[in-house]
Design a protein around this motif. Structure first.
Motif, mmCIF file in Angstrom:
data_model
loop_
_atom_site.group_PDB
_atom_site.id
_atom_site.type_symbol
_atom_site.label_atom_id
_atom_site.label_comp_id
_atom_site.label_asym_id
_atom_site.label_seq_id
_atom_site.Cartn_x
_atom_site.Cartn_y
_atom_site.Cartn_z
ATOM 1 N N GLY A 73 0.665 -1.271 -0.078
ATOM 2 C CA GLY A 73 0.186 0.014 0.081
ATOM 3 C C GLY A 73 0.720 1.271 -0.113
ATOM 4 O O GLY A 73 0.541 2.274 0.456
ATOM 5 N N VAL A 74 1.947 1.286 -0.503
ATOM 6 C CA VAL A 74 2.820 2.280 -0.693
ATOM 7 C C VAL A 74 3.231 2.889 -2.197
ATOM 8 O O VAL A 74 2.852 1.941 -3.064
ATOM 9 C CB VAL A 74 4.072 2.355 -0.001
ATOM 10 C CG1 VAL A 74 3.835 1.941 1.577
ATOM 11 C CG2 VAL A 74 4.963 1.234 -0.744
ATOM 12 N N ASN A 75 3.857 3.629 -2.493
ATOM 13 C CA ASN A 75 4.134 3.848 -3.884
ATOM 14 C C ASN A 75 5.453 3.216 -4.359
ATOM 15 O O ASN A 75 6.631 2.928 -3.483
ATOM 16 C CB ASN A 75 4.677 5.202 -4.102
ATOM 17 C CG ASN A 75 3.528 6.365 -3.877
ATOM 18 O OD1 ASN A 75 2.137 6.017 -4.321
ATOM 19 N ND2 ASN A 75 3.426 7.475 -3.118
ATOM 20 N N PRO A 76 5.729 2.814 -5.418
ATOM 21 C CA PRO A 76 7.155 2.081 -5.978
ATOM 22 C C PRO A 76 8.297 2.980 -5.698
ATOM 23 O O PRO A 76 9.147 2.005 -5.327
ATOM 24 C CB PRO A 76 6.743 1.981 -7.320
ATOM 25 C CG PRO A 76 5.355 2.326 -7.884
ATOM 26 C CD PRO A 76 4.798 3.083 -6.620
ATOM 27 N N GLU A 77 8.443 4.200 -5.637
ATOM 28 C CA GLU A 77 9.670 4.706 -5.128
ATOM 29 C C GLU A 77 9.861 4.598 -3.835
ATOM 30 O O GLU A 77 10.827 5.152 -3.180
ATOM 31 C CB GLU A 77 9.673 6.117 -5.554
ATOM 32 C CG GLU A 77 8.391 7.107 -5.034
ATOM 33 C CD GLU A 77 7.196 6.887 -6.027
ATOM 34 O OE1 GLU A 77 6.423 7.965 -5.959
ATOM 35 O OE2 GLU A 77 6.858 6.189 -6.799
ATOM 36 N N GLN A 78 8.921 4.128 -3.071
ATOM 37 C CA GLN A 78 9.138 4.136 -1.421
ATOM 38 C C GLN A 78 9.627 2.467 -1.113
ATOM 39 O O GLN A 78 9.724 2.245 -0.165
ATOM 40 C CB GLN A 78 7.826 4.217 -0.730
ATOM 41 C CG GLN A 78 7.364 5.824 -0.802
ATOM 42 C CD GLN A 78 6.174 5.881 -0.025
ATOM 43 O OE1 GLN A 78 4.959 5.392 -0.497
ATOM 44 N NE2 GLN A 78 6.224 6.840 0.798
ATOM 45 N N VAL A 79 10.103 1.703 -2.300
ATOM 46 C CA VAL A 79 10.394 0.453 -1.996
ATOM 47 C C VAL A 79 11.893 -0.019 -2.576
ATOM 48 O O VAL A 79 12.177 0.564 -3.541
ATOM 49 C CB VAL A 79 9.447 -0.293 -2.664
ATOM 50 C CG1 VAL A 79 10.119 -2.028 -2.688
ATOM 51 C CG2 VAL A 79 8.256 -0.120 -2.242
ATOM 52 N N ASP A 197 2.135 3.168 6.493
ATOM 53 C CA ASP A 197 1.229 4.228 6.049
ATOM 54 C C ASP A 197 1.681 5.705 6.564
ATOM 55 O O ASP A 197 0.894 6.748 6.353
ATOM 56 C CB ASP A 197 -0.118 3.876 6.186
ATOM 57 C CG ASP A 197 -0.249 3.600 7.845
ATOM 58 O OD1 ASP A 197 0.697 3.395 8.419
ATOM 59 O OD2 ASP A 197 -1.503 4.080 8.275
ATOM 60 N N ALA A 198 2.654 5.666 7.566
ATOM 61 C CA ALA A 198 3.213 6.844 7.908
ATOM 62 C C ALA A 198 4.393 7.492 7.539
ATOM 63 O O ALA A 198 5.233 8.279 7.875
ATOM 64 C CB ALA A 198 3.336 6.781 9.521
ATOM 65 N N LEU A 199 4.943 6.842 6.219
ATOM 66 C CA LEU A 199 6.448 7.380 5.953
ATOM 67 C C LEU A 199 6.225 8.771 5.449
ATOM 68 O O LEU A 199 7.403 9.228 5.261
ATOM 69 C CB LEU A 199 6.649 6.285 4.707
ATOM 70 C CG LEU A 199 6.711 4.885 5.345
ATOM 71 C CD1 LEU A 199 7.092 3.737 4.145
ATOM 72 C CD2 LEU A 199 7.627 4.667 6.325
ATOM 73 N N GLU A 200 5.253 9.250 4.740
ATOM 74 C CA GLU A 200 5.242 10.586 4.415
ATOM 75 C C GLU A 200 5.218 11.551 5.627
ATOM 76 O O GLU A 200 5.853 12.700 5.493
ATOM 77 C CB GLU A 200 4.174 10.772 3.532
ATOM 78 C CG GLU A 200 4.100 10.159 2.040
ATOM 79 C CD GLU A 200 5.433 10.825 1.373
ATOM 80 O OE1 GLU A 200 5.811 12.088 1.382
ATOM 81 O OE2 GLU A 200 6.057 9.960 0.741
ATOM 82 N N GLN A 201 4.653 11.264 6.355
ATOM 83 C CA GLN A 201 4.348 12.216 7.681
ATOM 84 C C GLN A 201 5.803 12.152 8.647
ATOM 85 O O GLN A 201 6.082 13.048 9.116
ATOM 86 C CB GLN A 201 3.319 11.755 8.690
ATOM 87 C CG GLN A 201 1.827 12.055 7.975
ATOM 88 C CD GLN A 201 1.309 10.948 6.922
ATOM 89 O OE1 GLN A 201 2.081 9.977 7.001
ATOM 90 N NE2 GLN A 201 0.232 11.072 6.227
#
Length: 350
Positions: A73-79, A197-201
């Protein structure tokens, strides 16, 4: 005189007791692995690739990050994929710290955290878990200084199985915004607890996961890191272009395409086997740590004798002492049939 960094000669290698283990001979309840073989989908995918005439080529990763991003449930650039989660842990600590920096690693916990920190010659602060109070949140917060560069949170912790609340993880991340907070979620499929789900914050959080546990693929070494895109980009500058082998990619794709084999195994372990073993221990007033994972840290009155008897029955478990030196046994929970066999043996000598 050594040609390497002087402090390395003072370290000890991490040598898990792997010698002589055999899934054909033993019931393997010692390494928190999946205790039965993987699905035929995975085996067939590996067999097909081996016979495809492609082993002579370098790995090509294709859309694996997109597939993992969809699963998480994240964006590909976060993996970022890694050679097991151990590589992710190592890369994160290497990228975050310099010699003399401080690392907060609550213990007792997975040995690789301190191993990687010692390689970087860090000063390690070790607030302690307890059976009564769980994760030492206040002690971790109190230990944060301007020298702190990384805080490691194993969720759930190994060997205790202690789950760390989302609230506490985010509180720590907020208290140390310039510090890396490494959250190891290698048992995620058992707990479903995550801060992905808190990686942006909270852009200082990095999550590590693995296919070595619930997915049953420790031999192929496949893991991944989740974080803010800029963190992943920086880590990719350190990770080699071919560090993850092609067989690992093939197996991981097949596993993700057929998650039902993992879900059914997790359900049996957590909803049938684990309550059965916990109930047996409670009936006999045997001390164990509350666990949200697929293992229990148990303190029998005669753990050494029990371990010897289990070995005679071809059941392997993992001796683990607590911070006071009290010997315990960390026992992986397997299928219902394996748990019944374990309890039957324990009834003879526990």
């Amino acid at each position: 005189m050594s040609i390497f960094k002087a402090h390395l000669s003072q370290m000890g290698a991490y040598r898990p007791p792997l010698e002589g283990r055999s899934p054909q001979r033993h019931t393997l309840l010692d390494f928190n692995e999946r205790t039965i073989p993987v699905s035929e989908h995975v085996v067939q995918a590996l067999t097909d690739y081996i016979h495809s005439g492609s082993l002579q080529t370098y790995p090509h990763y294709g859309d694996i990050t997109e597939q993992l991003a969809n699963y998480c449930g994240v964006n590909p650039e976060q993996v970022m994929i890694t050679n097991g989660s151990d590589q992710g842990i190592d890369l994160i600590i290497r990228a975050s710290c310099s010699a003399g920096d401080e690392a907060i690693i609550p213990g007792p916990s997975f040995a690789m955290y301190t191993q990687c920190a010692k390689v970087e010659n860090l000063h390690i602060i070790e607030p302690q878990y307890s059976r009564e109070n769980g994760f030492p949140t206040q002690e971790v917060l109190a230990a944060i200084t301007d020298k702190t560069r990384v805080i490691v949170i194993s969720n759930p912790n190994n060997p205790s199985g202690t789950e760390v609340s989302r609230e506490d993880i985010l509180k720590i991340a907020s208290a140390a915004p310039g510090c890396t907070v490494l959250v190891d979620e290698c048992y995620f499929e058992y707990t479903r607890a995550t801060v992905s789900d808190a990686l942006e914050q909270h852009r200082n959080i990095l999550v590590t996961r693995t296919f070595s546990k619930t997915w049953g693929l420790p031999s192929i070494r496949f893991g991944y890191v989740l974080s803010a895109a800029e963190n992943i980009s920086a880590l990719l500058n350190i990770r080699g272009p071919y560090d993850v082998n092609q067989l690992a990619l093939v197996a991981a794709r097949a596993a993700l395409d057929h998650p039902e084999y993992t879900h059914s195994y997790v359900s049996e372990v957590m909803n049938k086997s684990k309550p059965m073993l916990e109930g047996w221990l409670k009936e006999r007033n045997i001390t164990f740590w509350p666990s949200s994972a697929n293992y229990l840290w148990i303190f029998f009155k005669n753990p050494e004798d029990i371990n010897k008897e289990l070995i005679k029955e071809n059941i392997l478990v993992r001796p683990k002492a607590d911070r006071d030196g009290n010997p315990g046994l960390r026992i992986t929970i397997g299928t219902l049939a394996q748990t019944e066999k374990l309890i039957s043996c324990l009834n003879k000598f526990a």
